[in-house]
Design a protein around this motif. Structure first.
Motif, PDB file in Angstrom:
ATOM      1  N   SER A 333       0.904  -0.984  -0.050  1.00  0.00           N
ATOM      2  CA  SER A 333      -0.021  -0.033  -0.018  1.00  0.00           C
ATOM      3  C   SER A 333       1.154   1.306  -0.077  1.00  0.00           C
ATOM      4  CB  SER A 333      -0.842   0.132   1.282  1.00  0.00           C
ATOM      5  OG  SER A 333      -0.293  -0.142   2.418  1.00  0.00           O
ATOM      6  N   ILE A 334       2.222   1.290   0.367  1.00  0.00           N
ATOM      7  CA  ILE A 334       2.825   2.455   0.583  1.00  0.00           C
ATOM      8  C   ILE A 334       4.401   1.891   0.318  1.00  0.00           C
ATOM      9  CG2 ILE A 334       3.981   4.215   1.930  1.00  0.00           C
ATOM     10  CD1 ILE A 334       1.197   4.246   3.504  1.00  0.00           C
ATOM     11  N   VAL A 335       4.740   1.893  -0.783  1.00  0.00           N
ATOM     12  CA  VAL A 335       6.135   1.613  -1.079  1.00  0.00           C
ATOM     13  C   VAL A 335       7.407   2.510  -0.763  1.00  0.00           C
ATOM     14  CG1 VAL A 335       7.730   0.902  -2.906  1.00  0.00           C
ATOM     15  CG2 VAL A 335       5.455   0.578  -3.146  1.00  0.00           C
ATOM     16  N   PRO A 336       8.204   1.912   0.475  1.00  0.00           N
ATOM     17  CA  PRO A 336       9.369   2.909   0.791  1.00  0.00           C
ATOM     18  C   PRO A 336      10.200   3.393  -0.345  1.00  0.00           C
ATOM     19  CG  PRO A 336       8.717   0.857   2.270  1.00  0.00           C
ATOM     20  CD  PRO A 336       8.133   0.733   1.034  1.00  0.00           C
ATOM     21  N   GLU A 337      10.637   4.355  -0.209  1.00  0.00           N
ATOM     22  CA  GLU A 337      11.480   4.926  -1.201  1.00  0.00           C
ATOM     23  C   GLU A 337      12.582   4.020  -1.591  1.00  0.00           C
ATOM     24  OE1 GLU A 337      14.136   8.863  -2.396  1.00  0.00           O
ATOM     25  OE2 GLU A 337      12.813   8.837  -0.837  1.00  0.00           O
ATOM     26  N   ILE A 338      13.503   3.401  -0.667  1.00  0.00           N
ATOM     27  CA  ILE A 338      14.502   2.583  -0.830  1.00  0.00           C
ATOM     28  C   ILE A 338      14.079   1.264  -1.850  1.00  0.00           C
ATOM     29  CG2 ILE A 338      14.431   1.081   1.090  1.00  0.00           C
ATOM     30  CD1 ILE A 338      17.396   1.096   1.584  1.00  0.00           C
ATOM     31  N   LEU A 339      12.603   1.028  -1.720  1.00  0.00           N
ATOM     32  CA  LEU A 339      12.427  -0.349  -2.343  1.00  0.00           C
ATOM     33  C   LEU A 339      11.462   0.279  -3.779  1.00  0.00           C
ATOM     34  CD1 LEU A 339      11.108  -2.136   0.563  1.00  0.00           C
ATOM     35  CD2 LEU A 339      13.192  -2.233  -0.503  1.00  0.00           C
ATOM     36  N   ILE A 340      11.806   1.292  -4.253  1.00  0.00           N
ATOM     37  CA  ILE A 340      11.213   1.781  -5.330  1.00  0.00           C
ATOM     38  C   ILE A 340      11.299   0.739  -6.658  1.00  0.00           C
ATOM     39  CG2 ILE A 340      12.848   3.539  -6.303  1.00  0.00           C
ATOM     40  CD1 ILE A 340       8.863   4.062  -6.260  1.00  0.00           C
ATOM     41  N   ASP A 341      12.322   0.289  -6.569  1.00  0.00           N
ATOM     42  CA  ASP A 341      12.549  -0.813  -7.985  1.00  0.00           C
ATOM     43  C   ASP A 341      11.541  -1.643  -8.108  1.00  0.00           C
ATOM     44  OD1 ASP A 341      14.483   0.967  -8.711  1.00  0.00           O
ATOM     45  OD2 ASP A 341      16.204  -0.608  -8.127  1.00  0.00           O
ATOM     46  N   VAL A 342      10.718  -1.769  -6.947  1.00  0.00           N
ATOM     47  CA  VAL A 342      10.071  -2.873  -7.252  1.00  0.00           C
ATOM     48  C   VAL A 342       8.856  -2.932  -8.287  1.00  0.00           C
ATOM     49  CG1 VAL A 342       7.773  -1.744  -5.782  1.00  0.00           C
ATOM     50  CG2 VAL A 342       8.005  -4.304  -5.656  1.00  0.00           C
ATOM     51  N   VAL A 343       8.590  -1.319  -8.835  1.00  0.00           N
ATOM     52  CA  VAL A 343       7.724  -1.012  -9.980  1.00  0.00           C
ATOM     53  C   VAL A 343       8.204  -1.838 -11.015  1.00  0.00           C
ATOM     54  CG1 VAL A 343       7.209   1.120  -9.029  1.00  0.00           C
ATOM     55  CG2 VAL A 343       9.065   1.008 -10.741  1.00  0.00           C
ATOM     56  N   MET A 344       9.740  -2.500 -11.130  1.00  0.00           N
ATOM     57  CA  MET A 344       9.989  -3.103 -12.495  1.00  0.00           C
ATOM     58  C   MET A 344       9.771  -4.413 -12.433  1.00  0.00           C
ATOM     59  SD  MET A 344      13.703  -1.108 -12.852  1.00  0.00           S
ATOM     60  CE  MET A 344      14.174  -1.562 -14.500  1.00  0.00           C
ATOM     61  N   ALA A 345       9.238  -4.877 -11.339  1.00  0.00           N
ATOM     62  CA  ALA A 345       8.606  -6.516 -11.487  1.00  0.00           C
ATOM     63  C   ALA A 345       7.850  -6.590 -12.730  1.00  0.00           C
ATOM     64  CB  ALA A 345       7.931  -6.697 -10.332  1.00  0.00           C
ATOM     65  N   PRO A 346       7.968  -7.748 -13.399  1.00  0.00           N
ATOM     66  CA  PRO A 346       7.208  -8.236 -14.332  1.00  0.00           C
ATOM     67  C   PRO A 346       5.828  -8.779 -13.968  1.00  0.00           C
ATOM     68  CG  PRO A 346       8.758  -9.754 -14.197  1.00  0.00           C
ATOM     69  CD  PRO A 346       9.078  -8.808 -13.116  1.00  0.00           C
ATOM     70  N   THR A 347       5.641  -9.132 -12.697  1.00  0.00           N
ATOM     71  CA  THR A 347       4.601  -9.715 -12.180  1.00  0.00           C
ATOM     72  C   THR A 347       3.209  -8.855 -11.707  1.00  0.00           C
ATOM     73  OG1 THR A 347       5.499  -9.900 -10.084  1.00  0.00           O
ATOM     74  CG2 THR A 347       5.818 -11.752 -11.333  1.00  0.00           C
ATOM     75  N   PRO A 348       2.193  -9.214 -11.667  1.00  0.00           N
ATOM     76  CA  PRO A 348       0.814  -8.168 -11.185  1.00  0.00           C
ATOM     77  C   PRO A 348       1.185  -7.670  -9.925  1.00  0.00           C
ATOM     78  CG  PRO A 348       0.146 -10.201 -12.042  1.00  0.00           C
ATOM     79  CD  PRO A 348       1.630 -10.513 -11.919  1.00  0.00           C
ATOM     80  N   TYR A 349       0.667  -6.366  -9.769  1.00  0.00           N
ATOM     81  CA  TYR A 349       1.011  -5.809  -8.349  1.00  0.00           C
ATOM     82  C   TYR A 349      -0.168  -4.797  -8.249  1.00  0.00           C
ATOM     83  CZ  TYR A 349       4.085  -2.820 -11.212  1.00  0.00           C
ATOM     84  OH  TYR A 349       4.750  -1.890 -12.021  1.00  0.00           O
ATOM     85  N   LEU A 350      -0.254  -4.424  -6.972  1.00  0.00           N
ATOM     86  CA  LEU A 350      -0.947  -2.943  -6.686  1.00  0.00           C
ATOM     87  C   LEU A 350      -0.090  -2.511  -5.746  1.00  0.00           C
ATOM     88  CD1 LEU A 350      -4.579  -4.527  -5.632  1.00  0.00           C
ATOM     89  CD2 LEU A 350      -3.812  -3.218  -7.838  1.00  0.00           C
ATOM     90  N   LEU A 351       0.445  -1.024  -6.272  1.00  0.00           N
ATOM     91  CA  LEU A 351       1.283  -0.602  -5.297  1.00  0.00           C
ATOM     92  C   LEU A 351       0.913   0.914  -5.136  1.00  0.00           C
ATOM     93  CD1 LEU A 351       4.747  -1.410  -7.365  1.00  0.00           C
ATOM     94  CD2 LEU A 351       3.756  -2.639  -5.374  1.00  0.00           C
ATOM     95  N   GLY A 352       1.280   1.382  -3.717  1.00  0.00           N
ATOM     96  CA  GLY A 352       1.065   3.001  -3.524  1.00  0.00           C
ATOM     97  C   GLY A 352       2.573   3.664  -3.315  1.00  0.00           C
ATOM     98  N   VAL A 353       2.529   4.751  -4.277  1.00  0.00           N
ATOM     99  CA  VAL A 353       3.737   5.325  -4.260  1.00  0.00           C
ATOM    100  C   VAL A 353       3.587   6.877  -4.124  1.00  0.00           C
ATOM    101  CG1 VAL A 353       5.600   6.181  -5.989  1.00  0.00           C
ATOM    102  CG2 VAL A 353       4.932   3.727  -6.205  1.00  0.00           C
ATOM    103  N   GLN A 354       4.252   7.494  -3.466  1.00  0.00           N
ATOM    104  CA  GLN A 354       4.259   8.893  -3.350  1.00  0.00           C
ATOM    105  C   GLN A 354       4.478   9.787  -4.404  1.00  0.00           C
ATOM    106  OE1 GLN A 354       6.494   8.529   0.567  1.00  0.00           O
ATOM    107  NE2 GLN A 354       5.027  10.346   1.313  1.00  0.00           N
ATOM    108  N   LYS A 355       3.716  10.779  -4.491  1.00  0.00           N
ATOM    109  CA  LYS A 355       4.063  11.433  -6.008  1.00  0.00           C
ATOM    110  C   LYS A 355       5.356  11.942  -6.375  1.00  0.00           C
ATOM    111  CE  LYS A 355       1.339  14.337  -8.883  1.00  0.00           C
ATOM    112  NZ  LYS A 355      -0.043  15.261  -9.138  1.00  0.00           N
ATOM    113  N   ARG A 356       6.098  12.291  -5.024  1.00  0.00           N
ATOM    114  CA  ARG A 356       7.355  12.692  -5.389  1.00  0.00           C
ATOM    115  C   ARG A 356       8.437  11.877  -5.981  1.00  0.00           C
ATOM    116  NH1 ARG A 356      10.879  11.105  -1.506  1.00  0.00           N
ATOM    117  NH2 ARG A 356       9.834   9.768   0.076  1.00  0.00           N
ATOM    118  N   LEU A 357       7.772  10.399  -5.968  1.00  0.00           N
ATOM    119  CA  LEU A 357       8.649   9.677  -6.703  1.00  0.00           C
ATOM    120  C   LEU A 357       8.120   9.103  -8.260  1.00  0.00           C
ATOM    121  CD1 LEU A 357       9.149   7.044  -3.737  1.00  0.00           C
ATOM    122  CD2 LEU A 357      10.699   8.886  -4.573  1.00  0.00           C
ATOM    123  N   LEU A 358       7.297  10.037  -8.674  1.00  0.00           N
ATOM    124  CA  LEU A 358       6.508   9.625  -9.847  1.00  0.00           C
ATOM    125  C   LEU A 358       7.535   9.557 -11.037  1.00  0.00           C
ATOM    126  CD1 LEU A 358       3.640   9.526 -11.342  1.00  0.00           C
ATOM    127  CD2 LEU A 358       3.847  12.092 -11.839  1.00  0.00           C
TER     128      LEU A 358
END
Length: 514
Positions: A333-358
């Motif tokens: 629900s809230i992705v810590p900044e240090i783990l933002i590379d999780v968005v590169m996963a090829p598998t399905p996900y639901l992620l919450g990211v703060q706008k400053r990391l857009l």
């Protein structure tokens, strides 16, 4: 941090990330979530990647367990709000469940020129643990600091800060979950100072109830940290109430005397962790339907917002729209900044990211990026483009019509009921006939789902086209596996109740025509 992430992403190809994310988990998830914190000057890139890799492997294989026994927990009729005698105590409380495991206070401690989140208070203290238990607890506490302050070390003292409440999920390798409820606020004092976070870890999912508990914690914190202990001790001793029931906590506050705090659990317990108001406050009805369409086919979805509370509430609301099915993939629900590379996963996900990391998200394709912020220029920053054609047009119209006719200023309970029933009815109409296609042999044998006959039985071409895709998802597959393994007999739960009501209505309508 952002520069380090950018460099790492340029060096690492998609192929390498696929191998990382297909790795099977080898340990306890909490140990893999926990990331060692150190000052940027001492932290090498390889160390971060190692921690991230462990975290990624665990989250990519996330599923909540095939048998989520909490899917249909509602009682068939309301229970009395207060039952004073001990004989009826078992009806008032969820069996063996208590409010929380522990409360921690996470403070920002200055380390050099930056601030590092650290545990400054814990209740209760865990004494007498074996070595391996102590190690696991330390890893859990480190994970909590990561989620309480997902921004990492980018903090400065403040004179004003609006408190915010949000939640996250810690997931075990076996699919069992513990919920983290967090409130961040500015502690009492004069001058600029960093905020602190209060976090309650509980196996129970009831956001509204824990928000009220935080109100009481915050009120006592303004007096003294010592005032928190007796209140939390009373709460820890109180059993968690069954749906529709109330528990009373007596607590003494100087100058106010003894207060009685009443905590009531919603009757609709499967929605008690959900408030659809935030979702529909950020998105139009039509936009919610597009998000639902992407989620129901288990696509990659990233939600963007400034507020942590908005992210956690919206993502939990989206998963609730999928009931009676359960999201089986990565859910942060809230992705810590240090783990933002999780968005590169090829598998399905639901992620919450703060706008400053857009900027670290939008260079991805084949996903849906949803902007929830008030200042947005467009809602869907990135999309595949076919979201509006996923659901059968007639059923889309029916959902929108129900949502359009909801009360103008509904209560939380009214809105939850209208929204949940609209989307539940969608599943009743599309896959509600599944039980007729689970064939069973002799008594005690496992049933077998006849997939082809199931979707061939659907008359509507557009509905059949949707269902052929939907039955390939993990959420449907695991739902059917549960059904196949159940003993023959009448099904229980809201979904099955709605199916019977719909089938009876179809019979009545057919009789009227003749």
């Amino acid at each position: 941090m952002s520069e380090a992430v950018t460099r790492r992403r340029k060096k690492t190809g998609v192929t390498n990330f696929k191998s990382r994310w297909s790795e099977q988990p080898k340990g306890h998830l909490i140990s893999d979530v926990a990331v060692q914190h150190s000052s940027p000057a001492d932290e090498d890139d390889g160390g971060r990647q190692g921690a991230l890799k462990r975290f990624s492997a665990m989250w990519s294989s996330f599923r909540r367990g095939k048998r989520d026994k909490a899917r249909d927990p509602e009682p068939t009729e309301p229970l009395d709000a207060v039952v004073p005698d001990d004989a009826s105590r078992q009806h008032r409380y969820a069996s063996g469940q208590y409010f929380f495991e522990y409360l921690v206070v996470v403070s920002l401690k200055k380390v050099g020129s930056t601030y590092e989140p650290q545990i400054s208070y814990q209740f209760p203290k865990r004494d007498g643990m074996a070595r391996f238990q102590k190690e696991e607890e330390e890893k859990t506490l480190k994970a909590i600091t990561l989620f309480c302050f997902p921004e990492g070390i980018n903090w400065a003292p403040l004179t004003e800060y609006h408190s915010e409440t949000f939640s996250f999920v810690l997931t075990e390798i076996d699919g069992s979950r513990r919920n983290g409820y967090c409130r961040r606020l500015l502690p009492g004092g004069k001058g600029a100072r960093p905020p602190e976070a209060y976090c309650i870890i509980s196996s129970l999912a009831c956001f509204g109830l824990f928000s009220k508990i935080f109100d009481e914690v915050e009120k006592r914190r303004q007096i003294s940290m010592a005032m928190i202990y007796p209140f939390m001790q009373k709460l820890r001793e109180a059993p968690f109430p069954a749906p529709g029931n109330t528990v009373e906590i007596k607590s003494f506050i100087p100058e106010s005397g003894t207060e009685i705090i009443r905590l009531t659990r919603p009757l609709d317990s499967w929605l008690e962790h959900v408030n659809f108001a935030t979702l529909f406050g950020c998105l139009t009805d039509e936009e919610v339907l597009l998000v639902f369409a992407a989620a129901v086919l288990e696509r990659r979805i990233v939600f963007i917002a400034d507020e942590l509370g908005t992210l956690s509430q919206v993502i939990h609301a989206v998963t609730a729209l999928l009931y009676p099915f359960t999201w089986q993939h990565t859910f942060i629900s809230i992705v810590p900044e240090i783990l933002i590379d999780v968005v590169m996963a090829p598998t399905p996900y639901l992620l919450g990211v703060q706008k400053r990391l857009l900027d670290l998200v939008t260079d991805q394709s084949d996903l849906l990026v949803v902007d929830l912020s008030e200042s947005k220029e467009e809602t869907f920053i990135v999309s595949i483009g076919d979201e509006s054609s996923i659901l059968p047009p007639k059923l889309q119209t029916e959902i929108l019509e129900v949502l359009k006719n909801r009360p103008k200023s509904p209560s939380v309970e009214e809105l939850n009921r209208v929204v949940s029933e609209a989307f539940l009815h969608f599943f009743v109409k599309t896959v509600g006939h599944y039980a007729s296609y689970v064939k069973r042999g002799r008594a005690g044998e496992q049933g077998v789902f006849e997939k082809r006959s199931f979707y061939k039985a659907i008359e509507s071409k557009t509905t059949r086209h949707f269902v052929k895709k939907f039955i390939q998802t993990q959420m449907f597959d695991l739902f059917i596996q549960d059904v196949e393994q159940q003993q023959a007999g009448p099904q229980q739960g809201i979904f099955h109740k709605k199916i019977l009501e719909y089938q009876e209505k179809k019979k009545r309508d057919k009789t009227k025509k003749h």
